[in-house]
Scaffold this motif. Structure first.
Motif, mmCIF file in Angstrom:
data_model
loop_
_atom_site.group_PDB
_atom_site.id
_atom_site.type_symbol
_atom_site.label_atom_id
_atom_site.label_comp_id
_atom_site.label_asym_id
_atom_site.label_seq_id
_atom_site.Cartn_x
_atom_site.Cartn_y
_atom_site.Cartn_z
ATOM 1 N N PHE A 1 1.192 3.744 1.730
ATOM 2 C CA PHE A 1 2.137 4.266 2.874
ATOM 3 C C PHE A 1 3.137 3.521 3.401
ATOM 4 O O PHE A 1 4.107 3.941 3.782
ATOM 5 C CB PHE A 1 1.028 4.630 4.095
ATOM 6 N N ASP A 2 3.056 2.089 3.160
ATOM 7 C CA ASP A 2 4.194 1.225 3.630
ATOM 8 C C ASP A 2 5.345 1.450 2.594
ATOM 9 O O ASP A 2 6.388 1.530 2.967
ATOM 10 C CB ASP A 2 3.577 -0.093 3.823
ATOM 11 N N ARG B 1 1.758 3.851 12.569
ATOM 12 C CA ARG B 1 1.167 2.934 11.472
ATOM 13 C C ARG B 1 0.693 1.666 12.122
ATOM 14 O O ARG B 1 -0.262 1.068 12.040
ATOM 15 C CB ARG B 1 2.036 2.860 10.368
ATOM 16 N N TYR B 2 1.607 1.113 12.742
ATOM 17 C CA TYR B 2 1.731 -0.209 13.444
ATOM 18 C C TYR B 2 1.002 -0.489 14.530
ATOM 19 O O TYR B 2 0.166 -1.187 14.668
ATOM 20 C CB TYR B 2 3.091 -1.003 13.408
ATOM 21 N N ASN C 1 0.702 -1.179 0.089
ATOM 22 C CA ASN C 1 -0.134 0.103 0.093
ATOM 23 C C ASN C 1 0.925 1.202 -0.042
ATOM 24 O O ASN C 1 2.012 1.092 0.411
ATOM 25 C CB ASN C 1 -0.966 -0.154 1.189
ATOM 26 N N PHE D 1 5.744 4.170 1.334
ATOM 27 C CA PHE D 1 6.510 5.472 1.966
ATOM 28 C C PHE D 1 7.378 5.497 3.027
ATOM 29 O O PHE D 1 8.261 5.850 3.099
ATOM 30 C CB PHE D 1 5.190 6.401 2.000
ATOM 31 N N ILE D 2 6.971 4.551 3.889
ATOM 32 C CA ILE D 2 7.671 4.360 5.304
ATOM 33 C C ILE D 2 9.090 3.534 4.728
ATOM 34 O O ILE D 2 9.941 4.141 5.349
ATOM 35 C CB ILE D 2 6.769 3.233 6.275
ATOM 36 N N SER E 1 -2.883 4.449 11.793
ATOM 37 C CA SER E 1 -2.666 5.749 11.402
ATOM 38 C C SER E 1 -1.574 6.010 10.367
ATOM 39 O O SER E 1 -0.570 5.496 10.287
ATOM 40 C CB SER E 1 -2.554 6.655 12.925
ATOM 41 N N LEU E 2 -2.203 7.139 9.569
ATOM 42 C CA LEU E 2 -1.207 7.692 8.317
ATOM 43 C C LEU E 2 -0.601 9.163 8.882
ATOM 44 O O LEU E 2 -1.526 10.038 9.293
ATOM 45 C CB LEU E 2 -2.029 7.901 7.114
ATOM 46 N N SER E 3 0.983 9.088 9.018
ATOM 47 C CA SER E 3 1.454 10.472 9.512
ATOM 48 C C SER E 3 2.128 11.285 8.602
ATOM 49 O O SER E 3 2.710 10.362 7.698
ATOM 50 C CB SER E 3 2.405 9.937 10.501
ATOM 51 N N VAL F 1 -5.345 3.122 7.610
ATOM 52 C CA VAL F 1 -4.326 2.414 6.734
ATOM 53 C C VAL F 1 -4.967 1.478 5.785
ATOM 54 O O VAL F 1 -4.921 1.435 4.738
ATOM 55 C CB VAL F 1 -3.425 1.757 7.708
#
Lengths: 253, 253, 253, 253
Positions: free
Chosen positions: C158-159, D176-177, C156, C161-162, D181-183, D97
């Protein structure tokens, strides 16, 4: 003696692009045109030149101070960031109208504005650094006497606009045919004119002509300089003198 | 019957701001004006309206589809992102010129364009959603017949510009006085006109008038719709019919 | 030997401005910050420099090729077109981190970032034209090996992006402390690093460090030049070699 | 219970476009990316949503309040004004997420980010107007306690930046984990987080975690609302309470 370097920026194949495959949203075309103009204004303005939005698909600039490589870079940058490209012609001369005619011819010789294949042509000549002088550019900054009091705060916004447009249309034709000058409306009630070596009498005559023809009263500040910015900034200061002293023609040289 | 919602956007105290404490670089003023216009074009355009750059410190828009709260939000957003602020007047009517006159009066009543204290006034009325119809807006999109072949590829860029400006100046006056319409040059060889309920004969007459007066040949596509975008998009399609069929007046309704 | 000219751009009193008299709409702040950055990127980029958005209220640039007058002009232009102003510090040195520290100190000495009175300070030194050489700037352009295949098309957003952020956070700290270098995420999976005279072994070591620490696999192209653009363009070409040949470190000198 | 509508904007085929036929000037890519983001921020922000620049070629937004037709219009407008196009996925859910994962999948199913043929896909679902509630969005706005005094006015600009990046990298992973949540770092020392139904204890725990892990001290204001703007504005006000009262966690509900 003036030696104006004039650049014509023409968007390649713009007419067809705006309707292919379908007509595009008008608001998007307006946004694109305005932001492209704003970018060119920053690039050229940062090098002390002036760009006028003119017809947006064709923009006229006074580019004393911009090298040939500067023009190339601007063309490349636009090509990287817009869905359209620019063709460019540059020319110089003592007569601004003639310089623009030469710059236009450079682009026309490369191909039609709607030529499917003409893209990013760049032709012409610039004034070498060593040949620049403080007389190269003469700029006249006209505005309407007391526009706010007479028009903006009194008439409806369109009738004010009509008055200013009629004044502009009359001045642009007169300055072009009588004085080989290029006139551009720049917003508000302001018109900036790129001139050869004109004198106070020429400006007085132009103001009388417009007043007689369309009953719009103008005043003007005139400056000279090595670049459009230098000349134009002097012209702005001269115009402040008109406002302060109630005069109609002030030359800052 | 048309019911045009017209908005006037006027920058507060702009004239003084441009010369305080000193005149500002012209290229920066041009950039500011163009980008402000582009932002308003996006905001209003995304809600199916049209904004015209007009004089840049005064901009006229057809805002059928924009609520009062939309106007408020736009005003706030501009105030957050620009060194200037906007005052806004909104009005509606069957006669576009009258609607603009009413919108202008709203702003004028709040204070002069150069009033040191007038900031971000917002006055007027919008058309409520439930009262909107498919006939509310009539847009005519004019352009010059074969501008590229006759002018752009032949004359120098300023002489082409003069021809188009003369055509615009003549059309704008005629459409305002004979037909209560608001005409705006939008770039290239295009003029968009906001009309009341006009008919084919009115457009034919306007085209003949301009041709007789300044020898510029126009064609026009006309559309109607609930919003400026709907009407204008239909007008663009009608104009494509003129181009394809060689006609001069096409109504897409 | 590298001689990096580093400029710090800091918005004056930004924190308080964003909440006075009330907090401003976040979307407007984001728009303002991004467009201000874009303008500075164009100005500096047109002079062959690089600007990095960094924290947006503080932006770091490599400005070899920008004179002191260029900095002044940029500051003036921003002041004319935005509701905020910039303070600027410029410094030079063989060590990019030291140069940035000196540039920062110039601004800090003029006053706090939230000083009500500090506005548009401009302090520092540039490298005179006659002292510039082709070794002045070293740029390393890192990206993640096969980011699209491994992350973008698989995880996804965001992951993905992380992963990239963790890689960046690790690389930025390592390059700063082990190699006196300044690292900036520039979008996608790209990180541009401003380095002193490093060698292939230094880059191999950095890549292993990041892979071991956070399991993100990087590759890098490195270039040298008279300006950030010259060095960075060579670095981009070197990176293309990595992509084509499957190597991890390529130096274009 | 939160019901977040998340949109992923992904530029089509961007990687290849940036190097075809040759690598493009980095400053131009930065300008393009930032201005595209700014436009999307205005469009979505005007409808009370929030967009985060994220990786610039992939941007994440909270679009409660944007209809499917709004997404279509934005996509069309970008296609009219940029040399690139956007593909878009939209999804909703109680878990931000998960909603982003679903939105990402919509785009991934249409084709790879570097698929030569995937252009302007638009897939997904929005929350219908009638189903929206005042609890749909929870936004937490973190910033670093006294960043100006501790970092900006004390350290060199890169070391300040490192501190803030380390704090961000740690918070983003934890939120996130541990909290779905999305930061997003939004400039300065500010991080905006899109949360499900979290409570004060969750935020206190997150702040302790970051302080223990990387020695960066955060404070947070939290708001709820029908849209990202409503929730985020309440969060900004709550953050002002932290600043005024010296507290670390304030919930404006």
């Amino acid at each position: 003696m003036t030696n104006t370097q004039v650049t014509l920026f023409q968007i390649d194949n713009y007419g067809p692009w705006t309707v292919t495959p379908e007509p595009r949203r008008e608001a998007d075309l307006q946004t694109l045109q305005s932001r492209l103009y704003a970018d060119i204004s920053q690039f050229v303005g940062n090098r002390d030149g002036y760009v006028f939005f003119t017809r947006f698909d064709n923009m006229v600039a006074v580019t004393n101070g911009c090298s040939f490589e500067d023009h190339e870079l601007l063309q490349e940058s636009v090509g990287n960031r817009y869905p359209v490209t620019l063709s460019i012609g540059v020319a110089t001369g003592t007569n601004p109208v003639q310089a623009l005619a030469d710059a236009t011819a450079r682009v026309q010789e490369a191909g039609s504005a709607q030529d499917k294949t003409r893209r990013e042509c760049l032709e012409g000549r610039v004034i070498e650094d060593g040949h620049r002088t403080d007389d190269d550019v003469q700029i006249a900054h006209f505005d309407v006497v007391n526009a706010t009091g007479q028009y903006t705060d009194e008439l409806n916004a369109f009738d004010t606009f009509i008055e200013i447009e009629q004044g502009y249309a009359e001045l642009m034709r007169h300055m072009r045919y009588a004085h080989d000058s290029l006139s551009f409306f720049v917003g508000g009630d302001n018109i900036i004119v790129v001139c050869p070596d004109l004198e106070a009498a020429d400006y007085e005559e132009a103001i009388h002509h417009v007043n007689d023809a369309v009953d719009v009263e103008l005043q003007v500040g005139v400056g000279r300089g090595k670049s459009a910015h230098d000349a134009g900034f002097a012209a702005k200061h001269a115009l402040e003198t008109c406002r302060a002293d109630g005069t109609r023609v002030e030359l800052e040289f």
